[in-house]
Structures are given as C-alpha cells and as structure tokens.
Enzyme design. Structure first.
Site, short mmCIF file in Angstrom:
data_model
loop_
_atom_site.label_atom_id
_atom_site.label_comp_id
_atom_site.label_asym_id
_atom_site.label_seq_id
_atom_site.Cartn_x
_atom_site.Cartn_y
_atom_site.Cartn_z
NE ARG A 12 120.47 76.03 -48.75
CZ ARG A 12 120.37 75.16 -47.75
NH1 ARG A 12 120.52 75.54 -46.50
NH2 ARG A 12 120.12 73.89 -47.99
CG HIS A 63 103.08 45.03 -35.00
ND1 HIS A 63 104.28 44.63 -35.58
CD2 HIS A 63 102.10 44.45 -35.72
CE1 HIS A 63 104.01 43.85 -36.62
NE2 HIS A 63 102.71 43.73 -36.72
N PRO A 75 102.91 59.93 -39.28
CG PRO A 75 103.78 59.18 -37.26
CD PRO A 75 103.56 58.78 -38.67
CD GLU A 76 103.40 65.76 -42.45
OE1 GLU A 76 103.61 66.96 -42.18
OE2 GLU A 76 103.32 65.34 -43.62
NE ARG A 102 106.48 50.81 -43.41
CZ ARG A 102 106.48 51.63 -44.46
NH1 ARG A 102 105.47 52.47 -44.64
NH2 ARG A 102 107.48 51.62 -45.31
#
Ligand code: ZN
Length: 268
Positions: free
Chosen positions: A150, A90, A2-3, A109
């Site tokens: 950076r 789960h 998931p984003e 997971r």
C-alpha cells in the site's frame, strides 16, 4: 464525534440497565436515521429479553433471546440517555424495561443508524462483514500483512475500516505520535520493527480512553445520564500551534479531507 472508546463506554453503561431485562415497550419516533429503521422493530423487540451487549468496531450490539441483535451506530452526534426526564424531538428511539428504566437514543444530526439483524447472521451482514480486525486484537505481523504494497499515507490507511475496524481520527493521530511515525509515511514502507511500536501505541491510546470512560460510568445511575462522552486530553490532537512535550510546535495538515495533527520532531 463518538469514537471506539465512547461506543465501548456506551455499551458498558447500557449493559447495566438492559442486561437480563425484558423490553416492555419500544417506540420508534421517526421512520429513519441515516437509513430507514426496520419496520418490524417494535414487534421483534417488545417482550424480548436482553441476553448480551457487545461492540464491534463502532457498532453497539444488543442481543435478545429471540435471536435478534439490535445494531446501533452513533454517527456524528448520537448518544443514549438513561431515564430522561422528558422525551425530546431528537430522541428517536425509546425503550422501556420491565424494571421501569427508560432509555432514549438521541441523535440531533441523524447520521447514526439502527438495524435489526439475526444474531447468527451478523458476521455476514454487509456493514460488519466489510470490517477489518478489531484494533485491540491486532498484532504487528497482521498489520504488516494488511499494509503490504500500500502506497497511501499510514494515517489514511489506519482510518480505512477494512484494514483495521473502529479507529477514528483522534486515536490515529495520537497513536502515530506515540509510535513516532510521520502521518504521511507510506503504509507499505513501514518496517515490522516500527509497527511493533505502533500496535501497542494503538492499544494504549484506546485502553486509556476506555478506562477514562469507564471511570465516568458511576454517574449514569443518575436521571438524565448521558452515556459515552467524557473529558480527554491529547498529546497532538487539536493542538495546532501548541507545544508537543518535546517543545516543538504541533502542526496540522489535511489528509483525505480531515485534519491530521503531528509533531514534526517526534514523528519521522
Ligand atoms: Zn514532539
């Protein structure tokens, strides 16, 4: 995985079931996910009314009238199930509302997390305090400041949650492609002019995905609805060896242990 758009879609879906409702029952079905669940989770949530749902980066926040916020992270495989027919192994947290709706946080997971934080202390809470600005609130000058000096690759810097919060691999690849920026370019060397193309590209890829997720929400009234996952199409992500819209073959390289997909012609 998931984003940000999946988390945003999840929060909007949960809002329909939870907002204004009193939580009647809470069942934590195991003591931990990525880290231990709060021991007083059930005690503090049972009987509380949900007064707001929000997202910060990839965290979902469920605020209650007791001044607590339930903070969830979906990790690699987490998702909420709406009115599941059966509770499975789960389903690690089950919540029932006074309207007779049932929600289950399912995470095979178990890389996700559940925390209970005082709402007025969220800004100082470690995982959130460390985050950079929301990508949808970002502007090019702010990004320029954050990238100054950076030397790491722009791809890696955009994944650094302290620089910008909530961006993941997919949307960084897609935004760099839209902005025409090579993923290996040093972050601090990119001109403001080019960042003024990159920031709207980040906004666009996220907003398009959020809109796509939102359009799937109507289905969630159905039993066994799963929040947050929806079909998407990409210009370069996961398209190694296939043509970009310009006809050039999309390449894959590995940066920081993760795949980057890009067009060697469109991105310089
Ligand atoms: Zn191309």
């Amino acid at each position: 995985m998931p984003e940000l758009p999946e988390v945003e879609t999840t929060v909007r879906g949960l809002e329909r079931v939870l907002l204004g409702r009193r939580i009647e029952r809470v069942e934590a079905r195991r003591p931990d996910l990525r880290r231990a669940l709060p021991e007083d989770l059930g005690q503090r949530l049972t009987g509380a009314r949900v007064i707001g749902l929000r997202r910060r980066a990839k965290y979902g926040l469920i605020d209650t009238d007791r001044g607590d916020s339930l903070v969830f992270h979906l990790g690699m495989s987490g998702h909420w199930r709406i009115d599941p027919g059966e509770i499975g192994k789960h389903d690690h947290l089950v919540i029932e509302t006074d309207a007779g709706r049932r929600l289950a946080l399912n995470d095979p997971r178990r890389f996700g997390s559940l925390d209970l934080v005082r709402t007025d202390e969220l800004g100082a809470w470690g995982p959130i305090a460390a985050l950079g600005p929301e990508p949808l609130d970002l502007d090019a000058r702010e990004l320029k400041r954050r990238l100054a000096g950076r030397t790491a690759a722009i791809k890696l810097l955009l994944l650094d949650q302290g620089i910008v919060a909530g961006l993941g691999n997919i949307y960084v690849c897609e935004a760099l492609r839209r902005a025409g920026i090579h993923p290996m370019r040093r972050g601090g060397s990119i001109s403001l002019e080019r960042l003024e193309r990159l920031v709207p590209a980040i906004h666009d890829v996220l907003e398009e995905a959020i809109a796509a997720g939102g359009s799937t929400l109507r289905d969630f009234a159905a039993p066994d609805g799963e929040l947050g996952y929806f079909p998407k199409s990409f210009a370069v992500y996961d398209r190694e060896g296939r043509p970009c819209t310009c006809g050039t073959v999309v390449r894959r390289i590995v940066q920081g242990g993760r795949s980057t997909f890009y067009c060697p012609r469109c991105q310089r």
